[in-house]
Design a protein around this motif. Structure first.
Motif, PDB file in Angstrom:
ATOM      1  N   ALA A 139     -12.485   3.256 -32.291  1.00 27.34           N
ATOM      2  CA  ALA A 139     -12.502   4.011 -31.039  1.00 27.34           C
ATOM      3  C   ALA A 139     -13.923   4.192 -30.524  1.00 27.34           C
ATOM      4  CB  ALA A 139     -11.839   5.373 -31.251  1.00 27.34           C
ATOM      5  N   GLU A 140     -14.862   4.489 -31.430  1.00 28.04           N
ATOM      6  CA  GLU A 140     -16.256   4.675 -31.022  1.00 28.04           C
ATOM      7  C   GLU A 140     -16.857   3.364 -30.510  1.00 28.04           C
ATOM      8  OE1 GLU A 140     -17.298   8.276 -34.173  1.00 28.04           O
ATOM      9  OE2 GLU A 140     -17.843   6.192 -34.630  1.00 28.04           O
ATOM     10  N   LEU A 141     -16.548   2.277 -31.195  1.00 31.51           N
ATOM     11  CA  LEU A 141     -17.046   0.975 -30.747  1.00 31.51           C
ATOM     12  C   LEU A 141     -16.488   0.618 -29.374  1.00 31.51           C
ATOM     13  CD1 LEU A 141     -16.771  -1.003 -34.101  1.00 31.51           C
ATOM     14  CD2 LEU A 141     -18.887  -0.509 -32.865  1.00 31.51           C
ATOM     15  N   ALA A 142     -15.197   0.867 -29.186  1.00 26.93           N
ATOM     16  CA  ALA A 142     -14.570   0.561 -27.901  1.00 26.93           C
ATOM     17  C   ALA A 142     -15.142   1.453 -26.796  1.00 26.93           C
ATOM     18  CB  ALA A 142     -13.061   0.731 -28.001  1.00 26.93           C
TER      19      ALA A 142
ATOM     20  N   LEU B 190     -29.374  -5.650 -25.160  1.00 26.14           N
ATOM     21  CA  LEU B 190     -30.042  -4.350 -25.037  1.00 26.14           C
ATOM     22  C   LEU B 190     -29.115  -3.307 -24.426  1.00 26.14           C
ATOM     23  CD1 LEU B 190     -33.677  -4.987 -23.725  1.00 26.14           C
ATOM     24  CD2 LEU B 190     -32.942  -4.477 -26.042  1.00 26.14           C
ATOM     25  N   ALA B 191     -28.303  -3.739 -23.487  1.00 23.70           N
ATOM     26  CA  ALA B 191     -27.382  -2.815 -22.820  1.00 23.70           C
ATOM     27  C   ALA B 191     -26.292  -2.317 -23.749  1.00 23.70           C
ATOM     28  CB  ALA B 191     -26.762  -3.497 -21.609  1.00 23.70           C
ATOM     29  N   GLY B 192     -26.058  -3.021 -24.848  1.00 25.32           N
ATOM     30  CA  GLY B 192     -24.988  -2.625 -25.761  1.00 25.32           C
ATOM     31  C   GLY B 192     -23.641  -3.175 -25.366  1.00 25.32           C
ATOM     32  N   VAL B 193     -23.630  -4.295 -24.642  1.00 22.22           N
ATOM     33  CA  VAL B 193     -22.371  -4.906 -24.222  1.00 22.22           C
ATOM     34  C   VAL B 193     -21.753  -5.652 -25.406  1.00 22.22           C
ATOM     35  CG1 VAL B 193     -21.360  -6.662 -22.717  1.00 22.22           C
ATOM     36  CG2 VAL B 193     -23.087  -5.083 -21.820  1.00 22.22           C
ATOM     37  N   ALA B 194     -20.494  -5.417 -25.662  1.00 20.55           N
ATOM     38  CA  ALA B 194     -19.786  -6.080 -26.767  1.00 20.55           C
ATOM     39  C   ALA B 194     -19.529  -7.536 -26.400  1.00 20.55           C
ATOM     40  CB  ALA B 194     -18.475  -5.361 -27.038  1.00 20.55           C
ATOM     41  N   PRO B 195     -19.540  -8.437 -27.369  1.00 16.17           N
ATOM     42  CA  PRO B 195     -19.757  -8.217 -28.812  1.00 16.17           C
ATOM     43  C   PRO B 195     -21.188  -8.514 -29.241  1.00 16.17           C
ATOM     44  CG  PRO B 195     -18.919 -10.435 -28.475  1.00 16.17           C
ATOM     45  CD  PRO B 195     -19.108  -9.833 -27.092  1.00 16.17           C
ATOM     46  N   LEU B 196     -22.163  -8.386 -28.349  1.00 19.76           N
ATOM     47  CA  LEU B 196     -23.537  -8.735 -28.677  1.00 19.76           C
ATOM     48  C   LEU B 196     -24.121  -7.739 -29.678  1.00 19.76           C
ATOM     49  CD1 LEU B 196     -24.674  -9.770 -25.100  1.00 19.76           C
ATOM     50  CD2 LEU B 196     -23.764 -11.209 -26.926  1.00 19.76           C
ATOM     51  N   SER B 197     -25.241  -8.124 -30.300  1.00 21.76           N
ATOM     52  CA  SER B 197     -25.658  -7.493 -31.554  1.00 21.76           C
ATOM     53  C   SER B 197     -25.978  -6.007 -31.442  1.00 21.76           C
ATOM     54  CB  SER B 197     -26.856  -8.250 -32.124  1.00 21.76           C
ATOM     55  OG  SER B 197     -27.917  -8.281 -31.191  1.00 21.76           O
ATOM     56  N   LEU B 198     -26.746  -5.587 -30.438  1.00 22.97           N
ATOM     57  CA  LEU B 198     -27.166  -4.191 -30.378  1.00 22.97           C
ATOM     58  C   LEU B 198     -26.030  -3.235 -30.052  1.00 22.97           C
ATOM     59  CD1 LEU B 198     -30.643  -4.692 -28.700  1.00 22.97           C
ATOM     60  CD2 LEU B 198     -30.196  -3.892 -31.002  1.00 22.97           C
ATOM     61  N   TRP B 199     -24.922  -3.752 -29.582  1.00 23.27           N
ATOM     62  CA  TRP B 199     -23.726  -2.913 -29.396  1.00 23.27           C
ATOM     63  C   TRP B 199     -23.296  -2.343 -30.746  1.00 23.27           C
ATOM     64  CZ3 TRP B 199     -18.922  -5.239 -31.233  1.00 23.27           C
ATOM     65  CH2 TRP B 199     -17.821  -4.394 -31.145  1.00 23.27           C
ATOM     66  N   ALA B 200     -23.205  -3.161 -31.762  1.00 20.93           N
ATOM     67  CA  ALA B 200     -22.733  -2.714 -33.070  1.00 20.93           C
ATOM     68  C   ALA B 200     -23.795  -1.922 -33.812  1.00 20.93           C
ATOM     69  CB  ALA B 200     -22.293  -3.918 -33.905  1.00 20.93           C
TER      70      ALA B 200
ATOM     71  N   ALA C 171     -27.276 -12.470 -29.911  1.00 13.95           N
ATOM     72  CA  ALA C 171     -25.821 -12.460 -29.740  1.00 13.95           C
ATOM     73  C   ALA C 171     -25.084 -12.141 -31.039  1.00 13.95           C
ATOM     74  CB  ALA C 171     -25.350 -13.809 -29.198  1.00 13.95           C
ATOM     75  N   VAL C 172     -25.568 -12.628 -32.188  1.00 11.26           N
ATOM     76  CA  VAL C 172     -24.738 -12.594 -33.399  1.00 11.26           C
ATOM     77  C   VAL C 172     -25.230 -11.677 -34.499  1.00 11.26           C
ATOM     78  CG1 VAL C 172     -24.059 -14.986 -32.946  1.00 11.26           C
ATOM     79  CG2 VAL C 172     -25.934 -14.530 -34.531  1.00 11.26           C
ATOM     80  N   LEU C 173     -26.443 -11.147 -34.424  1.00  9.62           N
ATOM     81  CA  LEU C 173     -26.972 -10.385 -35.549  1.00  9.62           C
ATOM     82  C   LEU C 173     -26.285  -9.042 -35.763  1.00  9.62           C
ATOM     83  CD1 LEU C 173     -30.778 -11.195 -35.272  1.00  9.62           C
ATOM     84  CD2 LEU C 173     -29.218 -11.825 -37.119  1.00  9.62           C
ATOM     85  N   GLY C 174     -25.421  -8.659 -34.847  1.00 16.47           N
ATOM     86  CA  GLY C 174     -24.625  -7.457 -35.058  1.00 16.47           C
ATOM     87  C   GLY C 174     -23.703  -7.550 -36.260  1.00 16.47           C
ATOM     88  N   VAL C 175     -23.459  -8.765 -36.759  1.00 14.31           N
ATOM     89  CA  VAL C 175     -22.591  -8.919 -37.936  1.00 14.31           C
ATOM     90  C   VAL C 175     -23.166  -8.208 -39.154  1.00 14.31           C
ATOM     91  CG1 VAL C 175     -21.667 -11.105 -37.107  1.00 14.31           C
ATOM     92  CG2 VAL C 175     -23.672 -11.110 -38.615  1.00 14.31           C
ATOM     93  N   LEU C 176     -24.457  -7.871 -39.115  1.00 14.33           N
ATOM     94  CA  LEU C 176     -25.071  -7.181 -40.242  1.00 14.33           C
ATOM     95  C   LEU C 176     -24.461  -5.812 -40.491  1.00 14.33           C
ATOM     96  CD1 LEU C 176     -28.847  -8.046 -39.629  1.00 14.33           C
ATOM     97  CD2 LEU C 176     -27.362  -8.941 -41.433  1.00 14.33           C
ATOM     98  N   VAL C 177     -23.856  -5.212 -39.473  1.00 13.47           N
ATOM     99  CA  VAL C 177     -23.250  -3.886 -39.668  1.00 13.47           C
ATOM    100  C   VAL C 177     -21.735  -3.911 -39.508  1.00 13.47           C
ATOM    101  CG1 VAL C 177     -25.313  -2.586 -39.024  1.00 13.47           C
ATOM    102  CG2 VAL C 177     -23.704  -3.298 -37.253  1.00 13.47           C
ATOM    103  N   LEU C 178     -21.163  -5.074 -39.224  1.00 16.65           N
ATOM    104  CA  LEU C 178     -19.711  -5.189 -39.076  1.00 16.65           C
ATOM    105  C   LEU C 178     -19.102  -5.705 -40.375  1.00 16.65           C
ATOM    106  CD1 LEU C 178     -19.534  -6.776 -35.498  1.00 16.65           C
ATOM    107  CD2 LEU C 178     -19.083  -4.391 -36.126  1.00 16.65           C
TER     108      LEU C 178
END
Length: 582
Positions: free
Chosen positions: A474-477, A366-376, A445-452
Motif C-alpha cells: 500500500a505504501e509503495l502504491a 529522482l521523482a520516485g516514479v515506479a518502477p524506477l530505482s529511487l521509488w523503492a 532504472a533497476v537498482l531499486g531491486v536492492l531493497v525489493l
C-alpha cells in the motif's frame, strides 16, 4: 596473507599511484585519458573482487590504532558503485575535456582513490587521510580552470566550508583516545563516559559538512563552477555521498548516544524539504541538480538516524547512477549548446534524443516514479520513518513530493517545444558522451531491486544484521501515485518557484559571514604576524649578529702593538677582578 587481501590495497593504491604519476607529468595529453580510463576499468574489477571476498588489511601506525581497511557488507555494496561511476564519468570526460587532460585525469583518479579509501577505512587514521585528500582534491577540481578567478574563489568557498566541518572529525578522534577505546570505527560506540557524546557530535558535524546538509549546504552551489564531469563524480558517488556514507557507517555510535540518531534523522528530513524547495526555485540546471543532490542524500542521512542502513545504502547507490547521468547530460548540453540556463534548454531532448531519454529516466527516478530505482529506496526509508514518528514520515513524504516537483520541472523544459523555433546550430554528441549516459540510465532504472524482494531481505540481514522495516504494498502504491500525480500536475500547469528559496535560503551570506570571511581574516592576520613579527624578529637577530661580527673584526687590525695593549688591559682587568673578589 590470502590472495584476497592485496586486492584491497590495490583498490586504493592503483588509482592513487597512477593519478599521482599523471599529476607529475601533466602534459600527457590524450594518452592521459586512455591511461585514466584503463586504470578505472582495473579498479572496477578490483572492486568486484573486494565485494565478493570482503578482505580486511592493516599495518601498524601508532599505539592503539593501525592504519586499517576493511570491506564489510556495507562497503561491498557501495565500493563497486563508486568505482563504476568513476569509470563512466572518466569515459565521458574523454569526449568533454580537451585541454590539461593530464592534470584533470590525475586529480580525478586521486579523488576517486580517496573516496574508495573512505568507503573501506576501518580506523580513524585511515579515514582522516581519506577525508583530507578528498577535500584537497575537490578544491583543485572545482577550481580546475584556474585562470578564471571566480572558479578558484568557488573552490575556496567549498574548501573552507567543508574544512570547518572537518574539524569535528579531529575532535572525535581526540575524544575517542580520551575515552580509552582506541581509534577503530567499530569501537567508537564503546567510548566511555561523556566522551561518547563528543565523538558522536564530531562525526555528525563532519559528515553533515561533507554531505552539504544544513547549515553547510551552500558550498555545493559554488562547487558547480567546476567542469561537469567533476560535478558528476563529486555530487553522485564521491565526496557528498561519502558524508552520508560515514553516518551509515557510524550508525551504532549515533544510536548509542540516545540523541545523535534523532538529530541525524531530523537534520536529513528538514534538509530534504528545504533544499527540495531550493531545487524547485532554480532556473539554472546545474544549480537545480546541486540542490536536488543535497535533498536526495538527505534521505541517506535520515536512514542513518533511523537505523535503516540497507535502505540508506541502496538510496546512495541508486542516487549515484541517476544523478551522475543527469550531471553528465547537463554537461553534454553545456558543451553542445553553450548554456545551462533552463530558459535556453527548451526542447533540447527533442534535438539530442539519446541524451534526452537518458536524462528523462534519471529525472523520473529522482521523482520516485515506479518502477524506477529511487521509488523503492525512498519508500524503504519512509517506512522506517513511519515506525519512529508520524511527523518524521510526513516531512519525508513532503520531501518526496518536492523531488517529483523539481524532476517534473526538468522534464517540462527539455521536452516541451519552445514557443518559437530554435535555429541555433548545435554540435553532435559523440559516443564518449552518449555511452556512459545509457549505462547510468539503466542503473537508475533497476537498482531499486536492492531493497525489493528477495534481494532486500538479504541486504538488510547483511548490512543491519537483522531485517528492518520495508514498505508495504500500500505504501509503495501510494508513493507511486503521489509521484505520478505531482509530475503530471507540473507537466500540465508548471510548478511554483518560491522566491524565498531561489537564493539558497540566504546561506551564501551566512556562509561567508560565519565561516569564509572569519577564516580568511584569521589567515591574513597570521600571515601578517608571520611576515612582520616572526620574519621581523629573525631579521633583527640576523642584523644584531652581523653587527657583533663587525665589532669582533675591529680589533683584528694586524698591528702587534694593539694586540700587546689589549693583552695588558685584559691582564690588569683580571688582577683587579681577583683583588675585588678577595
Amino acid at each position: 596473507m590470502s590472495m584476497a587481501q592485496p586486492s584491497l590495497w590495490l583498490l586504493v593504491g592503483v588509482p592513487a599511484l597512477v593519478g599521482g604519476a599523471l599529476l607529475l607529468y601533466p602534459r600527457a595529453g590524450r594518452v592521459a585519458a586512455a591511461i585514466s580510463v584503463s586504470t578505472s576499468a582495473v579498479v572496477v574489477g578490483l572492486s568486484i573482487v573486494v565485494a565478493l571476498t570482503r578482505p580486511a588489511v592493516g599495518v601498524a601506525f601508532m599505539a592503539g590504532a593501525d592504519f586499517a581497511l576493511r570491506a564489510d557488507a556495507l562497503a561491498a555494496t557501495v565500493v563497486p558503485a563508486v568505482a563504476a561511476v568513476t569509470l563512466l564519468v572518466l569515459l565521458f570526460a574523454v569526449g568533454d575535456i580537451r585541454s590539461a587532460q593530464g592534470r584533470f585525469h590525475g586529480l580525478m583518479l586521486v579523488f576517486a582513490a580517496a573516496a574508495l579509501l573512505t568507503a573501506t577505512a576501518a580506523t580513524l587514521p585511515a579515514l582522516l587521510l581519506a577525508w583530507e585528500v578528498m577535500g584537497a582534491a575537490s578544491y583543485a577540481l572545482i577550481g580546475f580552470w584556474w585562470r578564471d578567478e571566480f572558479r578558484v574563489s568557488a573552490g575556496l568557498t567549498a574548501f573552507v566550508t567543508t574544512r570547518t566541518a572537518d574539524l569535528g572529525l579531529y575532535l572525535a578522534a581526540g575524544a575517542a583516545l580520551a575515552g580509552g577505546t582506541g581509534l577503530t570505527l567499530a569501537g567508537l560506540p564503546a567510548t566511555t563516559g561523556g566522551w561518547r557524546h563528543v565523538v558522536a557530535a564530531g562525526v555528525l558535524v563532519a559528515a553533515l559538512g561533507k554531505a552539504a546538509q544544513l547549515p553547510f549546504s551552500f558550498w555545493i552551489s559554488r562547487a558547480m563552477e567546476g567542469p561537469s564531469p567533476v560535478s558528476a563524480l563529486l555530487h553522485s558517488a564521491a565526496m557528498v555521498a561519502m558524508g552520508g556514507y560515514l553516518l551509515l557507517r557510524a550508525q551504532p555510535l549515533l544510536a548509542a548516544t540516545g540523541w545523535a540518531a534523532t538529530a541525524a534523522a531530523w537534520a536529513g528530513a528538514v534538509t530534504a524539504v528545504l533544499l527540495g524547495a531550493v531545487a524547485v526555485a532554480q532556473r539554472d540546471l546545474k544549480q537545480l541538480l546541486a540542490a536536488s543532490t543535497v535533498a536526495q542524500l538527505a534521505f541517506v542521512v535520515m536512514a542513518a538516524g533511523l537505523g535503516a542502513i540497507s535502505g540508506g545504502a541502496a538510496q546512495l547507490v541508486a542516487h549515484a547512477a541517476a544523478k551522475a547521468g543527469l550531471f553528465l547530460a547537463a554537461g553534454a548540453w553545456l558543451s553542445l549548446v553553450g548554456t545551462k540556463q533552463l530558459d535556453d534548454l527548451w526542447g533540447i531532448a527533442r534535438r539530442q534524443k539519446v541524451i534526452g531519454w537518458c536524462a528523462t529516466v534519471g529525472a523520473l527516478s529522482l521523482a520516485g516514479v515506479a518502477p524506477l530505482s529511487l521509488w523503492a529506496t525512498k519508500d524503504t526509508i519512509l517506512a522506517a520513518a513511519l515506525e519512529h514518528s508520524l511527523w518524521l514520515y510526513l516531512v519525508g513524504l513532503l520531501a518526496a513530493a518536492l523531488s517529483a516537483g523539481y524532476a517534473g520541472k526538468v522534464l517540462v523544459v527539455i521536452w516541451r517545444t519552445p514557443a518559437r523555433g530554435d535555429d541555433r546550430e548545435m554540435q553532435r554528441s559523440n559516443i564518449f558522451q552518449q555511452a556512459p549516459l545509457v549505462i547510468l540510465a539503466g542503473g537508475a532504472a533497476v537498482l531499486g531491486v536492492l531493497v525489493l524482494p528477495p534481494l532486500g531481505a538479504v541486504l538488510s540481514r547483511a548490512v543491519n544484521n537483522s531485517t528492518t522495516a520495508h514498505a508495504t504494498a500500500a505504501e509503495l502504491a501510494g508513493s507511486a501515485v503521489l509521484a505520478i500525480a505531482v509530475v503530471a500536475a507540473v507537466l500540465r500547469w508548471g510548478v511554483p518557484e518560491p522566491r524565498w528559496a531561489r537564493a539558497w535560503l540566504g546561506l551564501e551570506r551566512a556562509t561567508h559571514l560565519l565561516v569564509v570571511t572569519p577564516t580568511l581574516g584569521l589567515a591574513h592576520g597570521l600571515a601578517r604576524i608571520d611576515s612582520r613579527g616572526i620574519d621581523g624578529a629573525v631579521e633583527a637577530v640576523a642584523a644584531a649578529t652581523r653587527r657583533l661580527g663587525e665589532l669582533a673584526r675591529r680589533p683584528q687590525a694586524g698591528l702587534l702593538h694593539r694586540y700587546y695593549i689589549a693583552g695588558v688591559v685584559v691582564v690588569v682587568a683580571l688582577v683587579l677582578l681577583l683583588a675585588t673578589v678577595r
